[in-house]
Design a protein around this motif. Structure first.
Motif, PDB file in Angstrom:
ATOM      1  N   ASN A 190       2.017  -9.067  10.420  1.00 25.87           N
ATOM      2  CA  ASN A 190       3.340  -9.337  10.189  1.00 25.87           C
ATOM      3  C   ASN A 190       3.890  -8.185   9.528  1.00 25.87           C
ATOM      4  O   ASN A 190       4.918  -8.160   9.383  1.00 25.87           O
ATOM      5  N   VAL A 191       3.014  -7.135   9.374  1.00 26.29           N
ATOM      6  CA  VAL A 191       3.873  -6.082   8.320  1.00 26.29           C
ATOM      7  C   VAL A 191       4.846  -5.397   9.378  1.00 26.29           C
ATOM      8  O   VAL A 191       4.397  -5.001  10.428  1.00 26.29           O
ATOM      9  N   LYS A 192       6.114  -5.145   8.841  1.00 21.93           N
ATOM     10  CA  LYS A 192       6.992  -4.357   9.477  1.00 21.93           C
ATOM     11  C   LYS A 192       7.552  -3.207   8.444  1.00 21.93           C
ATOM     12  O   LYS A 192       7.287  -3.429   7.407  1.00 21.93           O
ATOM     13  N   PRO A 193       7.882  -2.030   8.890  1.00 25.10           N
ATOM     14  CA  PRO A 193       7.831  -1.550  10.586  1.00 25.10           C
ATOM     15  C   PRO A 193       6.584  -1.142  11.176  1.00 25.10           C
ATOM     16  O   PRO A 193       5.550  -0.916  10.263  1.00 25.10           O
ATOM     17  N   GLU A 194       6.574  -0.858  12.426  1.00 28.26           N
ATOM     18  CA  GLU A 194       5.283  -0.649  13.081  1.00 28.26           C
ATOM     19  C   GLU A 194       4.497   0.390  12.383  1.00 28.26           C
ATOM     20  O   GLU A 194       3.316   0.643  12.271  1.00 28.26           O
ATOM     21  N   ARG A 195       5.339   1.533  12.019  1.00 28.90           N
ATOM     22  CA  ARG A 195       5.020   2.919  11.509  1.00 28.90           C
ATOM     23  C   ARG A 195       4.060   2.528  10.315  1.00 28.90           C
ATOM     24  O   ARG A 195       2.920   3.160  10.060  1.00 28.90           O
ATOM     25  N   ILE A 196       4.480   1.722   9.399  1.00 35.28           N
ATOM     26  CA  ILE A 196       3.709   1.351   8.263  1.00 35.28           C
ATOM     27  C   ILE A 196       2.584   0.490   8.451  1.00 35.28           C
ATOM     28  O   ILE A 196       1.436   0.586   7.802  1.00 35.28           O
ATOM     29  N   ARG A 197       2.742  -0.657   9.405  1.00 37.96           N
ATOM     30  CA  ARG A 197       1.518  -1.079   9.847  1.00 37.96           C
ATOM     31  C   ARG A 197       0.202  -0.525  10.297  1.00 37.96           C
ATOM     32  O   ARG A 197      -0.597  -0.515  10.100  1.00 37.96           O
ATOM     33  N   ASN A 198       0.806   0.506  11.357  1.00 36.51           N
ATOM     34  CA  ASN A 198      -0.215   1.592  11.797  1.00 36.51           C
ATOM     35  C   ASN A 198      -0.822   2.471  10.737  1.00 36.51           C
ATOM     36  O   ASN A 198      -2.201   2.595  10.636  1.00 36.51           O
ATOM     37  N   LYS A 199      -0.229   2.956   9.652  1.00 32.91           N
ATOM     38  CA  LYS A 199      -0.659   3.611   8.609  1.00 32.91           C
ATOM     39  C   LYS A 199      -1.661   2.712   7.900  1.00 32.91           C
ATOM     40  O   LYS A 199      -2.743   3.281   7.506  1.00 32.91           O
ATOM     41  N   LEU A 200      -1.400   1.500   7.686  1.00 36.10           N
ATOM     42  CA  LEU A 200      -2.321   0.497   7.044  1.00 36.10           C
ATOM     43  C   LEU A 200      -3.559   0.230   7.595  1.00 36.10           C
ATOM     44  O   LEU A 200      -4.862   0.481   6.995  1.00 36.10           O
ATOM     45  N   LYS A 201      -3.421   0.346   9.227  1.00 40.26           N
ATOM     46  CA  LYS A 201      -4.767  -0.113   9.850  1.00 40.26           C
ATOM     47  C   LYS A 201      -5.393   1.224   9.913  1.00 40.26           C
ATOM     48  O   LYS A 201      -6.856   1.195   9.621  1.00 40.26           O
ATOM     49  N   GLU A 202      -4.788   2.322  10.091  1.00 42.43           N
ATOM     50  CA  GLU A 202      -5.512   3.597  10.127  1.00 42.43           C
ATOM     51  C   GLU A 202      -6.346   4.126   8.894  1.00 42.43           C
ATOM     52  O   GLU A 202      -7.605   4.630   8.872  1.00 42.43           O
ATOM     53  N   HIS A 203      -5.784   3.683   7.764  1.00 42.16           N
ATOM     54  CA  HIS A 203      -6.406   4.127   6.377  1.00 42.16           C
ATOM     55  C   HIS A 203      -6.880   3.084   5.652  1.00 42.16           C
ATOM     56  O   HIS A 203      -6.853   2.861   4.325  1.00 42.16           O
ATOM     57  N   LYS A 204      -7.387   1.977   6.421  1.00 43.71           N
ATOM     58  CA  LYS A 204      -7.676   0.748   5.373  1.00 43.71           C
ATOM     59  C   LYS A 204      -8.866   1.019   4.464  1.00 43.71           C
ATOM     60  O   LYS A 204      -8.844   0.626   3.155  1.00 43.71           O
ATOM     61  N   ASP A 205      -9.771   1.552   4.751  1.00 43.39           N
ATOM     62  CA  ASP A 205     -11.013   1.917   4.006  1.00 43.39           C
ATOM     63  C   ASP A 205     -10.653   2.870   2.789  1.00 43.39           C
ATOM     64  O   ASP A 205     -11.174   2.623   1.707  1.00 43.39           O
ATOM     65  N   GLN A 206      -9.629   3.887   3.070  1.00 41.94           N
ATOM     66  CA  GLN A 206      -9.218   4.572   2.049  1.00 41.94           C
ATOM     67  C   GLN A 206      -8.573   3.959   1.073  1.00 41.94           C
ATOM     68  O   GLN A 206      -8.215   3.962  -0.234  1.00 41.94           O
ATOM     69  N   ALA A 207      -7.503   2.741   1.483  1.00 41.24           N
ATOM     70  CA  ALA A 207      -6.841   2.013   0.679  1.00 41.24           C
ATOM     71  C   ALA A 207      -7.725   1.198  -0.278  1.00 41.24           C
ATOM     72  O   ALA A 207      -7.469   1.198  -1.628  1.00 41.24           O
ATOM     73  N   PHE A 208      -8.768   0.721  -0.007  1.00 42.41           N
ATOM     74  CA  PHE A 208      -9.660  -0.056  -0.832  1.00 42.41           C
ATOM     75  C   PHE A 208     -10.377   0.844  -1.867  1.00 42.41           C
ATOM     76  O   PHE A 208     -10.734   0.495  -2.930  1.00 42.41           O
ATOM     77  N   LEU A 209     -10.759   1.915  -1.011  1.00 41.16           N
ATOM     78  CA  LEU A 209     -11.488   3.105  -2.046  1.00 41.16           C
ATOM     79  C   LEU A 209     -10.575   3.542  -2.943  1.00 41.16           C
ATOM     80  O   LEU A 209     -10.983   3.526  -4.286  1.00 41.16           O
ATOM     81  N   CYS A 210      -9.214   3.682  -2.894  1.00 46.89           N
ATOM     82  CA  CYS A 210      -8.368   4.206  -3.691  1.00 46.89           C
ATOM     83  C   CYS A 210      -8.092   2.950  -4.820  1.00 46.89           C
ATOM     84  O   CYS A 210      -8.043   3.374  -6.136  1.00 46.89           O
ATOM     85  N   LYS A 211      -8.002   1.805  -4.370  1.00 51.04           N
ATOM     86  CA  LYS A 211      -7.761   0.675  -5.250  1.00 51.04           C
ATOM     87  C   LYS A 211      -8.949   0.715  -6.327  1.00 51.04           C
ATOM     88  O   LYS A 211      -8.825   0.416  -7.373  1.00 51.04           O
ATOM     89  N   ASP A 212     -10.317   0.818  -5.786  1.00 51.74           N
ATOM     90  CA  ASP A 212     -11.491   1.046  -6.612  1.00 51.74           C
ATOM     91  C   ASP A 212     -11.294   2.108  -7.687  1.00 51.74           C
ATOM     92  O   ASP A 212     -11.631   1.952  -8.947  1.00 51.74           O
ATOM     93  N   LEU A 213     -10.958   3.346  -7.207  1.00 55.52           N
ATOM     94  CA  LEU A 213     -10.910   4.511  -8.057  1.00 55.52           C
ATOM     95  C   LEU A 213      -9.949   4.292  -9.176  1.00 55.52           C
ATOM     96  O   LEU A 213     -10.256   4.837 -10.311  1.00 55.52           O
ATOM     97  N   VAL A 214      -8.730   3.719  -8.964  1.00 58.39           N
ATOM     98  CA  VAL A 214      -7.780   3.603 -10.058  1.00 58.39           C
ATOM     99  C   VAL A 214      -8.047   2.335 -10.953  1.00 58.39           C
ATOM    100  O   VAL A 214      -7.297   2.384 -11.866  1.00 58.39           O
ATOM    101  N   THR A 215      -8.845   1.428 -10.653  1.00 51.02           N
ATOM    102  CA  THR A 215      -8.991   0.368 -11.483  1.00 51.02           C
ATOM    103  C   THR A 215      -9.830   0.899 -12.802  1.00 51.02           C
ATOM    104  O   THR A 215     -11.104   1.246 -12.737  1.00 51.02           O
ATOM    105  N   ILE A 216      -9.299   0.470 -13.801  1.00 52.41           N
ATOM    106  CA  ILE A 216     -10.081   0.820 -15.155  1.00 52.41           C
ATOM    107  C   ILE A 216     -11.299  -0.110 -15.392  1.00 52.41           C
ATOM    108  O   ILE A 216     -11.133  -1.338 -15.184  1.00 52.41           O
ATOM    109  N   CYS A 217     -12.299   0.491 -15.755  1.00 50.79           N
ATOM    110  CA  CYS A 217     -13.720  -0.221 -15.731  1.00 50.79           C
ATOM    111  C   CYS A 217     -13.681  -1.046 -17.066  1.00 50.79           C
ATOM    112  O   CYS A 217     -13.256  -0.305 -18.012  1.00 50.79           O
ATOM    113  N   LYS A 218     -13.960  -2.249 -17.366  1.00 51.19           N
ATOM    114  CA  LYS A 218     -14.134  -3.147 -18.445  1.00 51.19           C
ATOM    115  C   LYS A 218     -15.608  -3.294 -18.905  1.00 51.19           C
ATOM    116  O   LYS A 218     -15.614  -4.172 -19.648  1.00 51.19           O
ATOM    117  N   LYS A 219     -16.487  -2.432 -18.341  1.00 52.19           N
ATOM    118  CA  LYS A 219     -17.879  -2.658 -18.776  1.00 52.19           C
ATOM    119  C   LYS A 219     -18.641  -1.654 -18.875  1.00 52.19           C
ATOM    120  O   LYS A 219     -19.706  -1.497 -18.751  1.00 52.19           O
TER     121      LYS A 219
END
Length: 863
Positions: A190-219
């Motif tokens: 449902n994501v629009k425009p198509e350009r952003i949808r394709n970027k998200l699809k192409e870099h899915k693994d990178q997106a979740f890796l980056c979220k993991d990297l920026v998450t401050i560890c609390k343990k």
């Protein structure tokens, strides 16, 4: 050594403690090792520049200060400071403890909540507090979605890539519409425009890796929980030593103990009657040595007057004699004290006794029998520190917190005169000064003797007090009209330059404002492209436009105009317009102060005004010197200047046969060096080759390397290396002297001049390359420059004595290797002969010492 980061950190920490009075407090630091994030993403922080050396050098001191404050200092291998803070924040939340994260890093917004706020210190006393609303204010997302936002947009400073083409606005819009990163991908179709949808699809693994990297560890497995982070009482003595080492004198003075040690005042006596005064005189006459101190109406040497005098003959005991407000008149008091103050055989001293000598001279008393000055003693023991004031020395050497002057008279606009202070309060203050001065002398002088510094102290520095005091009182005359004409000329030139700069910029702006100047130079005109220097230096406040930066772009027309504008503006404000305002109304002269305790090499310095820094090589500098004139009709200036004295001292110390022969034959030393090193006959040495030889001759004295020689002479780095190698091959005595000096410095951690003046070079054994390189330069330079300083001081002592044997002439200034005199015309020839002889024979060297003498109607003509 740079100390700005330590000072800034400590200042913020102290301000925080004073303003917030935290119950729990900790400082978290990154570990040196790579973190768990590097295992997940090896390129993590890979693009970040190495920490600048000057900052890295300061980190150990930050840790030392925090530990001395007894504040928990937390560091944990493979984790970042952010993770430690995240863990402590989580621990505090569980225990319902309100937490403030002190940082300007907006990544911490992922941790804020009802009990957690981001505390950002601004300039002045402003504090920015960000809670739950902070992330919405900054990025338009809720706190719980900060890590999703950072995962999408990445973090360039940490080399976290995010998704290419998605910035803060797009990321915020996606999160507002769909929620978390997981929810975005659940609704990817449902994501629009198509350009952003394709970027998200192409870099899915990178997106979740980056979220993991920026998450401050609390343990982070810390051994301390949040509730155990209670700061202890600071170790005042340890902190004071650190502050003194770092030269944080204001912080050191503000340190307080529960019971500050004070000098006992039970034996501090106010002298008010003739009987009490007579008893004091008897006490002084029978004393082995006594300290004296004066309380005055001000600090200007030409008109300062005494309010009272204090004396101490033994520790814990002192007398104060007021000159106002008692039955005895100033004339009676001074008349009774005069014989002992002017008696050469009655040993006495003080703290900066040159000032007290001037005060008494203004009262018609000529102080003699000076045998100590605690300020000079401190300076000779450690010339590298800048603070030798009585407050600092009292705390450092005696552990006594002395009453500050402002406690009596205030400061700034509310400052009052000593004449308006209650006698009892002045008595305690003045007696304390004299008492502490005597204590300091008894503490410091034995150390001087132990280090074999007593001869230099007693034969050179102490006798010089009289010489410098007399020079200060004489002053120097100025031709106001010539400076007025020069000011008008400069004003016109500055107007012309302003017009030219505005034309080149295409707009008018405040030339003196870096904030306005920077964007014009680097954004509008793009001077970096025009001159081929791509890297633009920036500071926290914008583009750097300091002198060094502008000189990099000097080929650009607007920069050339700016540099000239700055140079002329500085000359006008520093000298041309300000010097006439410093002419004393009573004497009609300028009275500078000569300082014995400022430079680490032993050189004298001049202040209020500084007459040693007037430029001589520029046409405008010469015009300023031309405004200094003799103060009597028919008198002339005589200037006497040592010729290449530092190179002659190098010849003496190194015993190099070629250099010694050059000076013994009175040859041009730079031409001879070029001839020897380049293998050409003397008569065939070009001006270019002589210039290179001159650069290395003087560069040797300052530890110049091949890179610096290359920069100064315009030759290639390889040529510079070859030149230096040839130089040391032809001058083996110099090479051996430099190497032996460095070896001895490493062994002793100090170097000495010919007369035994010492300078600490303990950094020569530092593991820090920048620090030991600097220490090596100091080790090489100090014996040479320090010996030159000792030489001219010896000459001044000899000349001063001769001037009192029948000359009307006066010694006015000492500027580096030059002495300036004013004299009636009929004394010029005998004065020339006397000055030349005394200067050339002040110290016997292995080579002749030559002095150049000039005579003229002003300083420029005489030089």
């Amino acid at each position: 050594m740079h100390t700005g980061a330590v000072y800034g950190f400590v200042s913020i920490l102290l301000r925080l403690i004073e303003a917030e009075k935290p119950d729990l407090l900790a400082v978290a630091f990154d570990a040196k090792e790579k973190t768990f994030r590097h295992k997940k993403f090896p390129e993590y922080k890979a693009t970040r520049d190495d920490m600048p050396e000057e900052l890295a050098d300061q980190l150990p001191y930050i840790r030392k200060v925090v530990e001395a404050m007894h504040i928990p200092f937390l560091i944990f291998p493979t984790y970042e400071a952010d993770d430690i803070i995240g863990t402590l924040t989580e621990s505090a939340k569980e225990k319902d403890i309100e937490t403030f994260i002190v940082s300007g890093d907006k990544d911490f917004l992922q941790l804020v909540g009802p009990k957690v706020k981001l505390y950002n210190l601004k300039k002045g006393n402003e504090v920015e507090l960000l809670g739950d609303e902070g992330s919405e204010k900054k990025w338009g997302v809720q706190t719980k979605h900060v890590i999703d936002l950072l995962g999408l947009m990445g973090d360039a400073s940490d080399n976290v890539p995010g998704i290419p083409g998605i910035g803060p606005k797009t990321a915020s819009k996606l999160i507002s519409e769909y929620g978390s990163l997981e929810e975005i991908y659940a609704n990817l179709d449902n994501v629009k425009p198509e350009r952003i949808r394709n970027k998200l699809k192409e870099h899915k693994d990178q997106a979740f890796l980056c979220k993991d990297l920026v998450t401050i560890c609390k343990k982070v497995p810390l051994s301390l929980s949040a509730e155990e982070l209670s700061p202890g009482a600071p170790d005042v003595n340890r902190l004071r030593k650190l502050y003194e080492e770092l030269e944080f004198h204001s912080l050191s003075k503000n340190l307080s103990e529960e019971t500050p040690k004070k000098a006992p005042d039970s034996n501090y006596v106010l002298v008010q009657t003739t009987q009490e005064l007579d008893q004091l005189v008897k006490t002084l006459e029978s004393a082995e040595v006594f300290a004296l101190d004066s309380e005055t109406t001000g600090l200007h040497p030409a008109d300062v007057r005494a309010v009272g005098l204090s004396f101490s003959t033994q520790e814990g005991s002192a007398h104060y004699v007021p000159l106002q407000g008692i039955a005895l008149s100033p004339k009676e008091v001074l008349g009774r004290l005069r014989p002992i103050l002017e008696d050469k055989k009655k040993p006495k001293g003080g703290q900066n006794i040159k000032f007290d000598r001037t005060v008494l001279a203004n009262e018609g008393i000529f102080l003699q029998g000076i045998v100590f000055d605690s300020m000079l003693e401190s300076y000779l023991l450690d010339p590298s520190i800048r603070q030798h004031g009585i407050d600092t020395l009292s705390q450092k050497h005696l552990g006594i917190t002395k009453t500050k002057t402002e406690e009596l008279i205030g400061k700034g606009k509310k400052q009052i005169s000593m004449l308006d202070v209650d006698q009892e309060r002045i008595k305690n203050y003045a007696c304390e000064d004299a008492d502490i001065t005597l204590r300091l002398h008894k503490h410091l002088f034995p150390k001087l003797k132990k280090l074999q510094l007593a001869p230099l102290y007693q034969d050179v520095e102490l006798p010089l007090i009289e010489v410098l005091g007399d020079m200060e009182r004489v002053g120097i005359a100025l031709d106001k009209e010539s400076l007025s004409k020069l000011s008008r000329k400069l004003t016109q030139r500055l107007k012309e330059l302003t017009t030219r700069i505005f034309e080149e910029a295409g707009e008018e702006f405040n030339i003196k404002s870096p904030k306005q100047l920077g964007p014009i130079l680097f954004e509008k005109l793009k001077i970096q492209d025009a001159v081929g220097v791509k890297r633009v230096k920036k500071t926290k406040t914008g583009y750097s436009t300091d002198q060094d930066t502008l000189e990099t772009y000097a080929k650009h027309p607007i920069v050339a105009s700016l540099l000239e504008y700055r140079n002329l503006s500085k000359l006008q404000s520093t000298y041309v317009d300000s010097l006439p305002e410093l002419i004393h109304p009573k004497t009609g002269r300028i009275h500078t102060s000569f300082n014995q305790t400022i430079t680490a090499t032993g050189r004298l310095s001049s202040s209020e005004p500084n007459l040693q820094n007037i430029p001589i090589r520029t046409p405008l500098g010469k015009e300023i010197r031309a405004a200094f004139v003799p103060g009597h009709k028919g008198w002339k200036f005589l200037s006497a200047d040592y010729s290449q004295i530092e190179l002659r001292i190098l010849a003496h110390l190194s015993e190099d046969p070629t250099l010694i022969e050059t000076f013994q034959n009175n040859e041009d030393v730079h031409r001879r060096t070029a001839s020897v090193v380049f293998g050409v006959k003397n008569e065939n040495v070009s001006s270019e080759l002589r210039g290179r030889a001159k650069a290395i001759n003087f560069g040797v004295i300052y530890g110049m390397g091949s890179r610096r020689l290359s920069q100064e002479t315009g030759i290639s780095l390889e040529e510079a290396k070859e030149f230096i190698a040839n130089y040391f091959e032809k001058y083996p005595g110099i090479r051996d002297f430099l190497e032996n000096t460095k070896d001895q410095a490493r062994k002793n951690e100090f170097v000495t001049t010919i007369l035994g003046r010492r300078r600490d070079v303990s950094d020569i054994n530092s593991s820090n390359p920048r620090m030991f390189t600097n220490a090596e330069r100091i080790a090489i330079n100090t014996p040479i420059q320090g010996s030159a300083a000792d030489l001219i001081k010896l000459a001044m002592l000899r000349i001063h004595k001769k001037l009192h044997e029948g000359f009307k002439a006066k010694m006015l200034l000492q500027v580096h290797d030059e002495l300036l005199f004013e004299a009636p015309e009929n004394e010029l020839e005998p004065l020339k002969e006397m000055v030349r002889y005394e200067m050339e024979h002040a110290m016997e060297l292995r080579v002749p010492t030559l002095v150049q003498i000039g005579v003229g109607n002003n300083w420029l003509e005489a030089h």
